[in-house]
Structure formats: C-alpha cells, structure tokens
Design an enzyme around this catalytic site. Structure first.
Site, short mmCIF file in Angstrom:
data_model
loop_
_atom_site.label_atom_id
_atom_site.label_comp_id
_atom_site.label_asym_id
_atom_site.label_seq_id
_atom_site.Cartn_x
_atom_site.Cartn_y
_atom_site.Cartn_z
N PRO A 1 38.81 69.22 28.97
CG PRO A 1 37.70 67.45 30.04
CD PRO A 1 38.70 68.57 30.28
CD GLU A 2 36.71 72.29 31.07
OE1 GLU A 2 36.96 72.50 32.27
OE2 GLU A 2 37.60 71.98 30.24
CB VAL A 3 35.72 72.71 23.78
CG1 VAL A 3 36.06 74.09 24.31
CG2 VAL A 3 36.97 71.87 23.59
CG LEU B 1 30.02 71.93 29.62
CD1 LEU B 1 30.37 71.10 30.84
CD2 LEU B 1 28.86 72.87 29.93
#
Length: 257
Positions: free
Chosen positions: A133-135, A139
C-alpha cells in the site's frame, strides 16, 4: 515483553514476531533482534530450518509508521541509515545458508510482504492477505522491491506495487508468490511437514543450492554458466557430505547428518 520469540521444535527454529498490539509492525528493535537471531542460529548445527511467523491477528503489517514519521523529520543521511537496516535484514534472509519458511496468517503488508518474499518457501492460511500500500500514502516499496519482483515476476509486481490493491492468498498462490495455501487449522502442520522434508537434506547441499539458485536465476544460459554449474557439482561431489549421502543411499540407511 520480547519483541521476537525463538521456539525450537526439533530441527526447526520458529521466530515469532511478537508485537501483536501493532500487528507486528517492524521497528528498529525488532529488525535488530531478527538479525541477531539469524546470526546466532546459523552456527547451531542442530537447527536446520528457520520459520518466520507472527503472533496475534497478523503476520506483519509492515513498517512502523510512527517510526517512519520520525525518520522523515531527520537528515537524509540518518533516514538512509535507518532504511539500510531493513535492506540489510532482507539481504541476510535472502542469502541465509539455511532454508527459511514464511508461515503467513492475516495481513502481510508492505515490509511484511517483503519479509515473505525474502524467504525460500511460503505457506499461507486461506484467509491471509498481501498488500503493497506504500504508494497510497506517498511512499515507495523501495527495499523490498527486488525481492517482490523475484518472487512474483515483474509484470505482476507492476500491478500490485502501483495499485496498492490487496492480494488474497489463493490468488497469490496462483501467481506463484505462495507455495502452499491451506486452512488456518492446518497451517502449522503444513509448515512442519516442509521443515521435516528440508531437515532430511544435507545442510551443505541446501546452502550450496540456495547460492546456486541465486546465481542462475538472472544469468543468461551460456557456456560460461554451464562451466560454472559443472564446477559446482565437481566440488560438491568431492566433499564428505556427498560421499556420505551416496554411501547411505547405496547402503539403504539414513545419512549421518
């Protein structure tokens, strides 16, 4: 409370991430303890296999966001040093001479999915979920990206890195990221079966095989690669472990390792 618990079961050492109140989020302390456990267990001859698991409701929800927020307010050099610790852990796992099995239940998100990708075998409960899920919070899954790409292929990695969508365990198995997907009640039994199978192999043969796989995975098929693989076999065949393995097979007995 120990953030990492080590449990010995026969030839296997179970490393339990033990921060259940935060779904085993990775902070600096937990990463340091993992690195230390890997170092300590490497020299224990009776331990042939390592199993990475999580206490509570999740395998690992990823990085500790409060720690990341603090790192974002420090200098770039300090932030990079902090990130390098996790990169070092992943590399240590990926190149570790003993096989690592990921026992996955609940969420394996972000850095948690990276831990899974750095292991050799992955056994997941049917209800397990994976996610990058970073984006979605601005991130990038930087340190884990090499292992994610190797574990699921570039094309599938593009989808899950860029969309941040969740990946169910059964679909992860179909894509090849997960080796075995079983009912939650059967999870430990399947992991232990893998561990028993691995413990029957020669420890040096396992270490050499892991090293060889890393070498050939991205190498073009060529006369040079052929010569390298022939050299590996010649070296191994001349060793005491191989001589004992062949002799025990011919004599129809268990090898002495």
């Amino acid at each position: 409370m120990d953030v990492l618990q080590t449990e010995r079961r026969g030839p296997a050492a179970w490393l339990w991430l033990n921060r259940p109140e935060v779904r085993n989020a990775l902070n600096g302390e937990l990463q340091d303890f993992l690195l230390k456990a890997l170092k300590d267990l490497e020299s224990e001859k009776n331990i042939r296999v390592l199993i990475l698991a999580g206490r509570g409701q999740a395998f690992c929800a990823g990085g500790d966001l409060s720690r990341m927020e603090q790192a974002s307010k420090t200098t770039r050099a300090k932030s990079k040093l902090e990130a390098s610790r996790f990169a070092k852990l992943l590399y240590r796992m990926h190149t570790y001479p003993k096989p690592l099995i990921a026992r996955v239940h609940g969420a394996a998100f972000a850095g948690g999915m990276g831990l899974v990708a750095a292991c050799d075998l992955v056994v997941a409960a049917e209800e397990a979920e994976f996610c990058l899920p970073e984006v979605r919070i601005g991130l990038v899954p930087a340190m884990i990206s090499p292992y994610i790409v190797r574990a699921m292929g570039e094309q599938q990695a593009r989808r899950y890195v860029l969309t941040g969508e969740r990946l169910a365990a059964r679909e992860a198995q179909r894509l090849g990221f997960v080796h075995e997907c079983v009912a939650a009640a059967e999870l430990d039994a399947r992991v232990e079966k893998f561990a028993a199978q691995l413990a029957q192999a020669g420890p040096q043969a396992l270490a050499r095989s892991k090293k060889l796989l890393a070498k050939v995975a991205q190498a073009p098929i060529s006369p040079r690669l052929a010569a390298h693989t022939a050299g590996v076999l010649a070296d191994v065949r001349a060793g005491a472990e191989a001589r004992e393995g062949i002799r025990s097979f011919l004599e129809k007995r268990k090898p002495n390792w």
